[in-house]
Write an enzyme that holds these catalytic residues in place. Structure first.
Site, PDB file in Angstrom:
ATOM      1  CB  CYS A  90      -0.988   0.034   1.296  1.00 10.27           C
ATOM      2  SG  CYS A  90      -2.019   1.216   1.506  1.00 10.27           S
ATOM      3  CG  HIS A 132      -5.607  -2.290  -1.516  1.00  9.06           C
ATOM      4  ND1 HIS A 132      -4.614  -2.919  -0.386  1.00  9.06           N
ATOM      5  CD2 HIS A 132      -5.356  -0.998  -1.501  1.00  9.06           C
ATOM      6  CE1 HIS A 132      -4.011  -2.100  -0.281  1.00  9.06           C
ATOM      7  NE2 HIS A 132      -4.417  -0.672  -0.491  1.00  9.06           N
ATOM      8  CD  GLU A 133      -6.651   1.405  -4.312  1.00  6.81           C
ATOM      9  OE1 GLU A 133      -6.699   2.137  -3.328  1.00  6.81           O
ATOM     10  OE2 GLU A 133      -5.545   0.692  -4.275  1.00  6.81           O
ATOM     11  CG  HIS A 136      -7.570   2.674   1.308  1.00  5.62           C
ATOM     12  ND1 HIS A 136      -6.697   3.175   2.230  1.00  5.62           N
ATOM     13  CD2 HIS A 136      -6.717   2.039   0.146  1.00  5.62           C
ATOM     14  CE1 HIS A 136      -5.330   2.473   2.056  1.00  5.62           C
ATOM     15  NE2 HIS A 136      -5.513   1.918   1.020  1.00  5.62           N
TER      16      HIS A 136
END
EC number: 3.5.1.88
Length: 167
Positions: A90, A132-133, A136
């Site tokens: 990341c 993953h994004e 966030h």
């Protein structure tokens, strides 16, 4: 367009739940352009708005085959299928990568940069990027999925992180 500073742990914006993008105006278009430029400059695979200090539900990522940027505004994961072990890094946690489990296939919905509803079904690295994004945006980082400290590895000075895990 401008390259923005990438926030790193322990900056609080990375742990907050981001707010929905209320409307897609000129400032959002500028943010999208800046995020794409920042992602490319950092040689990242993806970037979420909180990583550039903006607590809004907006992500960008690069398609591995075409290198074209995909934009998702107010994304929501609607389906996950299968599992696979992945290595992930990341941009907000520089110098480290981890080993964790991600879905093999992910379907997400949201808006494109023009406000048109869209749905993306990704497998492999695209599924990983979507998870993953999008995480966030809820203040979740890949390190939160690690089952032990043994799954987190420091990148040595001579190590090069594979492109697909620089998210």
């Amino acid at each position: 367009m401008a390259i923005r500073r990438i926030c790193e742990l322990p900056e609080p914006v990375l742990r907050k739940k981001a707010k929905k993008v209320p409307s897609i105006d000129g400032s959002i278009q500028t943010l999208i352009d800046d995020m794409i430029e920042t992602m490319n400059s950092a040689d990242g695979a993806g970037l979420a708005a909180p990583q550039v200090g903006v607590s809004l539900r907006l992500v960008v990522f690069r398609e591995p085959d075409t290198k074209e940027a995909t934009v998702l505004i107010n994304p929501e994961i609607v389906k996950k299928e299968g599992q696979r072990q992945v290595t992930e890094g990341c941009l907000s946690i520089p110098g480290y990568f981890g080993e964790l489990t991600r879905a093999e296939t992910v379907t997400a919905k949201g808006l494109d940069r023009h406000g048109k509803a869209c749905r993306i079904k990704g497998t492999g690295i695209v599924a990983q990027l979507l998870e993953h994004e999008t995480e966030h945006l809820d203040g979740i980082l890949y390190i939160d999925h690690l089952e032990s400290e043994d799954q987190l590895h420091e990148i040595g000075p001579d190590d090069e992180m594979p492109e697909e895990i620089r998210e």
